[in-house]
Design a protein around this motif. Structure first.
Motif, short mmCIF file in Angstrom:
data_model
loop_
_atom_site.label_atom_id
_atom_site.label_comp_id
_atom_site.label_asym_id
_atom_site.label_seq_id
_atom_site.Cartn_x
_atom_site.Cartn_y
_atom_site.Cartn_z
N LEU A 90 0.85 -1.19 0.00
CA LEU A 90 0.00 0.00 0.00
C LEU A 90 0.89 1.24 0.00
N SER A 91 0.70 2.10 -1.00
CA SER A 91 1.54 3.30 -1.09
C SER A 91 0.77 4.59 -0.90
N ALA A 92 -0.57 4.56 -0.99
CA ALA A 92 -1.35 5.79 -0.78
C ALA A 92 -2.81 5.45 -0.50
N ILE A 93 -3.44 6.32 0.30
CA ILE A 93 -4.87 6.24 0.57
C ILE A 93 -5.43 7.66 0.40
N ARG A 94 -6.53 7.77 -0.33
CA ARG A 94 -7.18 9.07 -0.54
C ARG A 94 -8.68 8.92 -0.30
N ASP A 95 -9.27 9.93 0.27
CA ASP A 95 -10.72 9.94 0.46
C ASP A 95 -11.34 10.98 -0.45
N ALA A 96 -12.52 10.68 -0.94
CA ALA A 96 -13.30 11.63 -1.72
C ALA A 96 -14.71 11.56 -1.17
N SER A 97 -14.97 12.37 -0.18
CA SER A 97 -16.25 12.33 0.49
C SER A 97 -16.93 13.69 0.37
N SER A 98 -18.23 13.70 0.50
CA SER A 98 -18.99 14.93 0.38
C SER A 98 -20.13 14.91 1.37
N SER A 99 -20.58 16.07 1.74
CA SER A 99 -21.74 16.15 2.62
C SER A 99 -23.05 16.08 1.83
N ASP A 100 -22.95 16.09 0.49
CA ASP A 100 -24.13 15.97 -0.36
C ASP A 100 -24.67 14.55 -0.28
N PRO A 101 -25.90 14.35 0.23
CA PRO A 101 -26.45 13.00 0.39
C PRO A 101 -26.73 12.28 -0.94
N ASN A 102 -26.72 13.02 -2.06
CA ASN A 102 -26.98 12.42 -3.36
C ASN A 102 -25.72 11.86 -4.03
N LEU A 103 -24.56 12.16 -3.48
CA LEU A 103 -23.32 11.69 -4.07
C LEU A 103 -22.86 10.38 -3.45
N VAL A 104 -22.19 9.59 -4.26
CA VAL A 104 -21.62 8.34 -3.79
C VAL A 104 -20.28 8.65 -3.13
N HIS A 105 -19.96 7.93 -2.08
CA HIS A 105 -18.71 8.15 -1.36
C HIS A 105 -17.65 7.18 -1.86
N ARG A 106 -16.39 7.65 -1.86
CA ARG A 106 -15.29 6.84 -2.38
C ARG A 106 -14.05 7.01 -1.51
N THR A 107 -13.34 5.93 -1.35
CA THR A 107 -12.00 5.98 -0.80
C THR A 107 -11.12 5.18 -1.75
N SER A 108 -9.93 5.71 -2.04
CA SER A 108 -9.04 5.10 -3.04
C SER A 108 -7.76 4.64 -2.39
N LEU A 109 -7.28 3.50 -2.88
CA LEU A 109 -5.99 2.96 -2.43
C LEU A 109 -5.10 2.80 -3.65
N THR A 110 -3.83 3.09 -3.49
CA THR A 110 -2.86 2.81 -4.54
C THR A 110 -1.89 1.78 -4.00
N PHE A 111 -1.76 0.67 -4.71
CA PHE A 111 -0.83 -0.39 -4.34
C PHE A 111 0.30 -0.45 -5.35
N PHE A 112 1.52 -0.51 -4.86
CA PHE A 112 2.68 -0.82 -5.70
C PHE A 112 2.75 -2.33 -5.77
N VAL A 113 2.70 -2.88 -6.98
CA VAL A 113 2.67 -4.33 -7.15
C VAL A 113 3.86 -4.82 -7.95
N ILE A 114 4.31 -6.00 -7.61
CA ILE A 114 5.32 -6.71 -8.38
C ILE A 114 4.69 -8.04 -8.77
N TYR A 115 4.76 -8.36 -10.08
CA TYR A 115 4.07 -9.57 -10.54
C TYR A 115 4.74 -10.14 -11.78
#
Length: 117
Positions: A90-115
């Motif tokens: 896990l390299s980052a976490i971001r929130d995108a939240s709003s007080s508007d009850p009509n909007l969908v809430h989101r939280t984002s994660l960025t993972f550094f992956v090796i595969y």
């Protein structure tokens, strides 16, 4: 690796998982994933592991719902090594939240992956 990551999260999470973005008519909760970057390390024999970043967005009707999904994603990926996935940090976490009850809430994660491909 895409199929493997999809299967891993689809089994671990209580909501739908998909690559890309969700479409009109799809209702949360759900998880979307996109590749943010990637590159291959080359070795003398020409082969190498892929390294990159994957953004995972957790969508829900409420902010707390998005946080619960985020915790489930973290629990599934931070301890998992197997198949083509060699590491997920896990390299980052971001929130995108709003007080508007009509909007969908989101939280984002960025993972550094090796595969492996």
């Amino acid at each position: 690796m895409e199929e493997y990551l999809y299967s891993l999260l689809n089994e671990a999470l209580p909501c739908p998982v998909k690559w890309g973005y969700f479409s009109d008519g799809e209702a949360p909760p759900l998880v979307t994933m996109i590749f943010a970057s990637g590159r291959r390390d080359h070795f003398i024999d020409g082969s190498g592991l892929m390294k990159g970043s994957i953004q995972i967005d957790c969508w829900a009707e409420t902010y707390l719902g998005a946080l619960e999904i985020r915790k489930s994603v973290q629990a599934a990926l931070e301890v998992h090594i197997g198949g083509p996935l060699k590491s997920a940090t896990l390299s980052a976490i971001r929130d995108a939240s709003s007080s508007d009850p009509n909007l969908v809430h989101r939280t984002s994660l960025t993972f550094f992956v090796i595969y492996c491909e």
